[in-house]
Design an enzyme around this catalytic site. Structure first.
Site, PDB file in Angstrom:
ATOM      1  N   ASP A  95       0.893  -1.285   0.083  1.00  0.00           N
ATOM      2  CA  ASP A  95       0.065   0.114  -0.019  1.00  0.00           C
ATOM      3  C   ASP A  95       0.803   1.105   0.036  1.00  0.00           C
ATOM      4  OD1 ASP A  95       0.805   0.329   2.656  1.00  0.00           O
ATOM      5  OD2 ASP A  95      -1.265   0.569   3.605  1.00  0.00           O
ATOM      6  N   ASP A 269      -8.214  -7.558  -0.139  1.00  0.00           N
ATOM      7  CA  ASP A 269      -7.314  -7.667   0.923  1.00  0.00           C
ATOM      8  C   ASP A 269      -8.002  -7.462   2.236  1.00  0.00           C
ATOM      9  OD1 ASP A 269      -7.160  -4.788   0.567  1.00  0.00           O
ATOM     10  OD2 ASP A 269      -6.224  -4.989   2.416  1.00  0.00           O
ATOM     11  N   CYS A 307     -12.518 -29.457   6.739  1.00  0.00           N
ATOM     12  CA  CYS A 307     -11.355 -28.472   6.382  1.00  0.00           C
ATOM     13  C   CYS A 307      -9.994 -29.527   6.583  1.00  0.00           C
ATOM     14  CB  CYS A 307     -11.045 -27.450   7.353  1.00  0.00           C
ATOM     15  SG  CYS A 307      -9.539 -26.451   6.936  1.00  0.00           S
ATOM     16  N   CYS A 309      -6.839 -28.453   6.687  1.00  0.00           N
ATOM     17  CA  CYS A 309      -5.426 -27.513   6.864  1.00  0.00           C
ATOM     18  C   CYS A 309      -5.027 -28.372   8.129  1.00  0.00           C
ATOM     19  CB  CYS A 309      -5.922 -26.341   7.472  1.00  0.00           C
ATOM     20  SG  CYS A 309      -6.598 -26.119   9.072  1.00  0.00           S
ATOM     21  N   CYS A 312      -6.836 -28.498  11.492  1.00  0.00           N
ATOM     22  CA  CYS A 312      -8.007 -29.234  11.514  1.00  0.00           C
ATOM     23  C   CYS A 312      -7.530 -30.660  11.643  1.00  0.00           C
ATOM     24  CB  CYS A 312      -9.014 -28.956  10.698  1.00  0.00           C
ATOM     25  SG  CYS A 312      -9.779 -27.293  10.791  1.00  0.00           S
ATOM     26  N   HIS A 337      -5.727 -22.005  10.026  1.00  0.00           N
ATOM     27  CA  HIS A 337      -6.937 -22.480   9.526  1.00  0.00           C
ATOM     28  C   HIS A 337      -7.587 -21.211   8.908  1.00  0.00           C
ATOM     29  CE1 HIS A 337     -11.023 -23.745   9.394  1.00  0.00           C
ATOM     30  NE2 HIS A 337     -11.300 -22.753   9.973  1.00  0.00           N
TER      31      HIS A 337
END
Lengths: 409, 419
Positions: A95, A269, A307, A309, A312, A337
């Site tokens: 930014d 974002d 999930c 991930c 999880c 997660h």
């Protein structure tokens, strides 16, 4: 003859019903599949995550905020850019620094020259100009850099909005002039104009006269009414060129991502998924789980059964409850997660567009998020504007889910 | 049945391995070795998947009651033990009564039990509470309930005797429950040797504990601040002579490299890894040399120029909860201080050139300095990775040196003064 930009956008599929599309955005450091959610880092790091973890989570591009006092251009020049300094090999978006000046520092003052502010470091008065912002972002070496813009709060009304819009255009010209590395970095203009459709239209038409590699929709997602928010997005994407990426700034709630992708945005974002993780709040298809709440003390399920991930597949809600806000490991586990959730959402969204079933995806997503089908009005209206009529949903039995209703303020 | 294979004893140093141990029959614990230090069952700052990026993690993990006792009712309902609950079921688990990184508060133990301090404050553990926790946790090994509150300088002889008596009494009660328990069939109980700095009491504690059916021994109350180095060495030697050869000996809160080497010489087998954690918390990185391959020139240049007498500098070593200034003052000569702006703000070399850990392979001193300056979580993640890697490598080097007969050279290298 158009300037050669340091990116290319290849449209892979466009939804025949809505304005949604799937593209390959080729950037100097990585090729990004859009629509994409970009996790936000500060200080050259993403909230305790190793670069290797972000790659494993399939993050293709991350946003990093610039802070003027900490890493000066000298350090980054010595380190040969931020990619090297933080050892992130994929794409980076930076930014301009302007938004933070305005949002974080009460004493910021905006003049035609730039943003005047007091250093939070030592209280000295400093001036951030478009030229200065470009110099910093050139030192950082980000794939996409943002123009310095004159941001007014999204609920501001009156002549200040118009002044800021025109100043943002003038500053864009100064940024284009000051940008030294057009061959390897892409400068995006930011469409302003508050909640006034006329001003938005003027701004987008004026900015798109300039040959820029991409555009952002700015000045939204700051607490304005959703009814205004989606109309500004809808209008902006109508006027933005089809062959250039469209980045909607500051948006990251799942519902917003789905609706705004239907409205034709490519990039997003938001600090929300990672910030909320550090307070023990986990994202699930039905909303959020506040893991600190007592109800999870003996809940031996993973955050989300579906999930895959690393959190999880190993940890229960009960264990996370026991360490949340106590051990930094808890922050890391929920952050992993939540990023996985955002990445998975965007992956399945893209897949549905590619397979020509995006409207059904939207319907299913909304029915999971709002099992009682009490969809927010703005969601219904925004989707109707792109030909998805949610009220045609088949009635479904309400599942007794741990839905902390997504309030979508 | 647990098997202790003692492959060599060199000048008091034991080297070997333990097999068929606890619930993890396929694990081999090599000694001298250390256990992975954890808080709430997780390596500090490191999730399981990040821990997997270290290639030298010990097979054994130490969990501690202060950080976990509050969860015991939940773990009981969970019914699958503390390993599964904390996501660490792949590891061999040893449960200790106190947290070796935190100096325990003095004056809170009582005849029937012991106090530990959790996040929510004091937890009083009587034998029944303690055994209920072990039944819920089901670790491979656990340290028996013990009264080790003898470390402060003004501890009276009477108080030391009481600690030995209470600890033996706890052991008898715990053993009785342990032997009848179905839940603890796969677990082994370790007896605790107390006795402060009194040789007589240490020997009484050791001899009496040996008579009980324990799987091994925990040497308690030998923390850096508890006694002089010579005293510790003499007591350890005397105690370890009494203990049977075929059972492991663990020591707590003796984890600075020079102290470790001394304890190894006395015959200690296992250590905790609270030291690399404490180093990490103060923003420092371990760089002491332990192999000819490591760049000793780098070490010389970066290690903290500590006062010559290292016993003096660590008297407050165990306070890890102090202010940042306190933490800084505890720096040892084994580490470099990455908070130092003048030295590291623009130093783009790895923390320890030549080191194969994830941190050194991917990041620079300047980056870690920057992360420390800005208070970013990643600083501790990277430092913890490097410090664990370095510390675990140090133990591998100790074992190798004992096999090769080069232990004294290793000791000289580790304890050498910085130039």
């Amino acid at each position: 003859m158009a300037v050669k930009h340091a990116l290319s956008l290849k449209i892979l599929a466009e939804c025949p019903t809505t304005k949604a599309r799937v593209c390959k955005l080729v950037l100097p450091h990585h090729t990004v599949d859009t629509p994409v959610f970009m996790p936000v880092g500060t200080q050259g790091t993403l909230k305790g995550m190793l670069p290797a973890q972000l790659e494993e989570l399939d993050c293709q591009i991350i946003l990093t905020r610039i802070r003027l006092n900490n890493y000066g251009p000298e350090l980054l020049d010595k380190a040969d850019g931020l990619h090297n300094f933080m050892n992130w090999k994929r794409a980076l978006l930076t930014d301009s620094g302007g938004f933070q000046m305005v949002s974080l520092l009460k004493l910021a003052e905006i003049t035609e020259e730039g943003v005047k502010f007091q250093s939070p470091h030592d209280g000295r008065e400093m001036l951030l100009t478009p030229e200065h912002s470009m110099a910093i972002q050139n030192s950082i070496g980000s794939d996409i850099m943002m123009q310095l813009d004159d941001v007014v709060h999204s609920t501001t009304k009156g002549p200040r909005v118009e002044e800021a819009m025109y100043r943002s255009i003038r500053w864009l010209d100064r940024c284009m002039k000051a940008h030294k590395r057009t061959d390897c970095q892409n400068l995006f203009g930011i469409v302003q104009g508050g909640l006034d459709p006329e001003l938005r239209k003027i701004c987008v038409q004026e900015m798109t006269k300039r040959d820029l590699p991409g555009f952002a929709i700015g000045g939204l997602s700051g607490g304005e009414e959703k009814a205004h928010f989606w109309r500004m997005v809808h209008l902006s994407t109508d006027y933005l060129p089809r062959n250039k990426p469209r980045y909607l700034m500051g948006v990251g709630y799942a519902v917003d991502l789905v609706v705004c992708s239907a409205l034709g945005c490519d990039m997003y974002d938001c600090v929300f998924p990672t910030r909320t993780a550090r307070f023990g709040s986990a994202l699930v298809p039905t909303g959020q789980l506040q893991l600190k709440n007592k109800q999870y003390a003996r809940d031996f399920r993973p955050i989300d059964d579906n999930c895959s991930c690393s959190t999880c597949s190993r940890y229960t809600r009960a264990y996370l409850h026991s360490i949340a806000t106590q051990e930094t490991v808890a922050c890391h586990l929920v952050t992993v997660h939540n990023i996985a959730y955002q990445m998975n959402l965007m992956r399945t969204l893209r897949q549905s567009i590619l397979e020509g079933r995006f409207p059904q995806f939207v319907q299913d997503f909304m029915d999971t998020m709002y099992p009682s089908r009490n969809y927010p009005v703005w969601v219904v209206e925004a989707l109707a504007a792109v030909n998805i009529n949610l009220q045609k949903a088949q009635p479904q039995p309400d599942a007794p889910l741990e839905n902390i209703a997504n309030t979508c303020s | 049945m647990m098997k202790v294979l003692l492959s060599n004893v060199v000048n008091g140093c034991r080297v070997g391995s333990i097999t068929e141990v606890g619930r993890h029959g396929n694990k081999v614990l090599e000694f001298p070795g250390c256990l992975l230090y954890t808080r709430c069952g997780s390596a500090p700052h490191l999730t399981y998947d990040v821990l997997q990026k270290l290639d030298t993690v010990p097979e054994g993990v130490q969990i501690t009651l202060p950080t976990l006792a509050e969860q015991h009712h939940v773990v009981k309902d969970f019914q699958q033990g503390i390993g599964k609950f904390t996501g660490m079921e792949d590891f061999f688990l040893y449960c200790s009564v106190q947290d070796p990184a935190v100096r325990e508060a003095t004056g809170y133990n009582f005849n029937k039990g012991v106090s530990v301090w959790g996040p929510g404050g004091r937890i009083k553990l009587e034998v029944a509470d303690f055994m209920a926790i072990q039944k819920a946790f089901r670790p491979d090994w656990y340290q028996c309930l013990c009264d080790g509150d003898t470390a402060s300088a003004d501890t009276s002889t009477k108080r030391v005797r009481k600690s030995v008596d209470r600890t033996l009494n706890f052991l008898d009660q715990c053993l009785e429950i342990h032997q009848k328990s179905q839940e603890l069939k796969g677990s082994e109980i370790l007896g605790v040797i107390e006795g402060g700095d009194l040789l007589e009491e240490r020997l009484r504690s050791a001899r009496e504990t040996c008579k009980r059916p324990v799987a091994g021994f925990v040497l308690d109350g030998f923390q850096s601040f508890a006694m002089e180095r010579e005293t510790r060495k003499n007591l350890l030697k005397a105690v370890l002579e009494v203990l049977p050869e075929d059972k492991p000996r663990i020591i707590h809160a003796v984890s600075r490299p020079d102290e470790v080497l001394e304890a190894v010489e006395c015959g200690v087998d296992f250590f905790d890894s609270s030291f690399p954690y404490q180093v990490t918390e103060r923003g420092c990185a371990l760089v002491f040399p332990f192999s000819k391959r490591s760049h000793s020139d780098v070490c010389d240049e970066t290690m903290i120029q500590g006062p010559d007498d290292s016993s003096q500098e660590t008297t407050e070593n165990q306070h890890c909860r102090g202010s940042i200034e306190d933490k800084r003052s505890q720096r040892t000569k084994f580490e470099m201080d990455l908070n130092d702006k003048e030295k590291y703000a623009c130093d783009f070399r790895p923390v320890l050139p030549g080191c194969s850990c994830y941190c050194c392979q991917n990041h620079s001193r300047a980056y870690i300095h920057h992360l420390l300056q800005t208070g970013e979580l990643l600083a501790r993640v990277l430092l913890m990775m490097h410090n664990f890697h370095h510390y675990f490598g140090f133990f591998a080097a100790i074992r190798e040196s004992l096999h090769q007969g080069t232990f004294q050279e290793l000791k000289t290298m580790v304890t050498q003064r910085t130039k």
